[in-house]
Scaffold this motif. Structure first.
Motif, mmCIF file in Angstrom:
data_model
loop_
_atom_site.group_PDB
_atom_site.id
_atom_site.type_symbol
_atom_site.label_atom_id
_atom_site.label_comp_id
_atom_site.label_asym_id
_atom_site.label_seq_id
_atom_site.Cartn_x
_atom_site.Cartn_y
_atom_site.Cartn_z
ATOM 1 N N PHE A 63 0.857 -1.188 0.000
ATOM 2 C CA PHE A 63 0.000 0.000 0.000
ATOM 3 C C PHE A 63 0.890 1.234 0.000
ATOM 4 O O PHE A 63 1.974 1.216 0.558
ATOM 5 C CB PHE A 63 -0.885 0.073 1.262
ATOM 6 N N ARG A 64 0.374 2.316 -0.621
ATOM 7 C CA ARG A 64 1.126 3.565 -0.587
ATOM 8 C C ARG A 64 0.161 4.709 -0.865
ATOM 9 O O ARG A 64 -0.733 4.589 -1.714
ATOM 10 C CB ARG A 64 2.232 3.558 -1.633
ATOM 11 N N PHE A 84 -0.527 -4.491 -10.583
ATOM 12 C CA PHE A 84 -0.122 -5.881 -10.523
ATOM 13 C C PHE A 84 1.099 -6.108 -11.398
ATOM 14 O O PHE A 84 1.159 -5.647 -12.539
ATOM 15 C CB PHE A 84 -1.243 -6.813 -11.006
ATOM 16 N N CYS A 85 2.036 -6.858 -10.851
ATOM 17 C CA CYS A 85 3.185 -7.328 -11.607
ATOM 18 C C CYS A 85 2.942 -8.797 -11.936
ATOM 19 O O CYS A 85 2.250 -9.513 -11.189
ATOM 20 C CB CYS A 85 4.452 -7.176 -10.772
ATOM 21 N N ALA A 86 3.489 -9.238 -13.059
ATOM 22 C CA ALA A 86 3.331 -10.635 -13.456
ATOM 23 C C ALA A 86 4.562 -11.087 -14.213
ATOM 24 O O ALA A 86 5.325 -10.267 -14.746
ATOM 25 C CB ALA A 86 2.081 -10.817 -14.314
ATOM 26 N N PRO A 115 0.765 -10.065 -5.577
ATOM 27 C CA PRO A 115 -0.433 -9.767 -4.784
ATOM 28 C C PRO A 115 -0.995 -8.371 -5.013
ATOM 29 O O PRO A 115 -2.095 -8.076 -4.556
ATOM 30 C CB PRO A 115 0.068 -9.911 -3.344
ATOM 31 N N GLY A 116 -0.281 -7.525 -5.710
ATOM 32 C CA GLY A 116 -0.788 -6.186 -6.012
ATOM 33 C C GLY A 116 -0.277 -5.118 -5.060
ATOM 34 O O GLY A 116 0.087 -5.394 -3.915
ATOM 35 N N THR A 117 -0.237 -3.878 -5.575
ATOM 36 C CA THR A 117 0.077 -2.692 -4.773
ATOM 37 C C THR A 117 -1.072 -1.715 -4.948
ATOM 38 O O THR A 117 -1.416 -1.346 -6.065
ATOM 39 C CB THR A 117 1.379 -2.024 -5.262
ATOM 40 N N PRO A 132 -11.541 -11.116 -4.990
ATOM 41 C CA PRO A 132 -11.399 -9.711 -4.560
ATOM 42 C C PRO A 132 -10.116 -9.488 -3.767
ATOM 43 O O PRO A 132 -9.788 -10.259 -2.859
ATOM 44 C CB PRO A 132 -12.642 -9.501 -3.693
ATOM 45 N N GLY A 133 -9.383 -8.439 -4.138
ATOM 46 C CA GLY A 133 -8.177 -8.075 -3.402
ATOM 47 C C GLY A 133 -6.962 -8.927 -3.701
ATOM 48 O O GLY A 133 -5.929 -8.774 -3.040
#
Lengths: 112, 113
Positions: free
Chosen positions: A10-11, A90-92, A105-107, B40-41
């Motif tokens: 998170f940011r 998302f990075c992949a 997992p996403g930012t 989700p998420g």
């Protein structure tokens, strides 16, 4: 194996600030990608890389820069953040020619 | 321009029924088509890949078809369960895309008990 990891999770930024998102993969994948995901818009490709030292533009590259100095890392930079860049990133990574894509997992980034 | 379209409206079905999701594309010559699940998420997770010369692929309760004439893929979940509720994304990969994998916007599936 950790798979694909992203830092930070998170940011919150103010308009005009800069930051770098880090993506790391331990699967020895050739290809790496950065996507952003906004409600109702699906995943949109920002930049991608088909090998160490290479980068290419995706669908929505404006306002972002990337670097792939090491095969396992792919960095996404925002030089001057704007509220329109509020999104989940998302990075992949995957291997050619038809490898399944593994996602991080996403930012979650908020630009005020 | 190139376009990938999935059912924009959420799909609501009853437990035990078969869910069918659609992925249509234009101005593409895909070599492979992939399906992903996203909760989700979380980031998307790979489910199935089908090649341009394959008509159908199965994995447990999942079935994917690929019709390059109609430019369409169908994704079926048989005997659906509430745990199948998620957003499902299709993605296209072609020989002349330089490694790009382009995603549709996804279809949200809700399975009611």
């Amino acid at each position: 194996n950790a798979g694909v990891t992203q830092t930070p999770k998170f940011r919150v930024l103010k308009t005009g600030q800069s930051m770098t998102l880090l993506c790391a993969q331990d699967m020895n994948h050739e290809y790496m990608y950065w996507y952003r995901q906004d409600p109702g818009m699906g995943l949109r490709l920002i930049h991608y890389s088909v090998g160490e030292g290479t980068t290419a533009k995706g669908e929505v590259p404006d306002g972002y820069n990337v670097s792939r100095l090491k095969k396992q890392n792919f960095l996404l930079g925002l030089e001057s953040a704007a509220p329109s860049q509020t999104s989940v990133y998302f990075c992949a990574s995957r291997n050619p020619p038809a490898g399944e894509q593994f996602f991080g997992p996403g930012t979650r980034l908020t630009v005020l | 321009s190139q376009k990938i379209e999935q059912n924009s409206e959420a799909l609501n079905i009853q437990e035990g029924k078969t869910a069918t999701l659609t992925c249509n594309y234009t101005n593409y010559s895909p070599a492979y088509l992939q399906w992903y699940r996203q909760d989700p998420g979380r980031g998307p997770v790979f489910l199935l890949l089908i090649r341009e010369n394959e008509k159908e692929k199965r994995k447990e309760r999942l079935k994917v078809t690929f019709d390059t004439t109609l430019k369409q893929s169908l994704f079926h979940i048989t005997a659906s369960q509430p745990a199948d509720s998620a957003t499902y994304l299709c993605a296209l990969d072609s020989y002349n895309q330089g490694g790009k994998l382009i995603f549709g916007q996804g279809t949200e599936l809700s399975v009611k008990p």
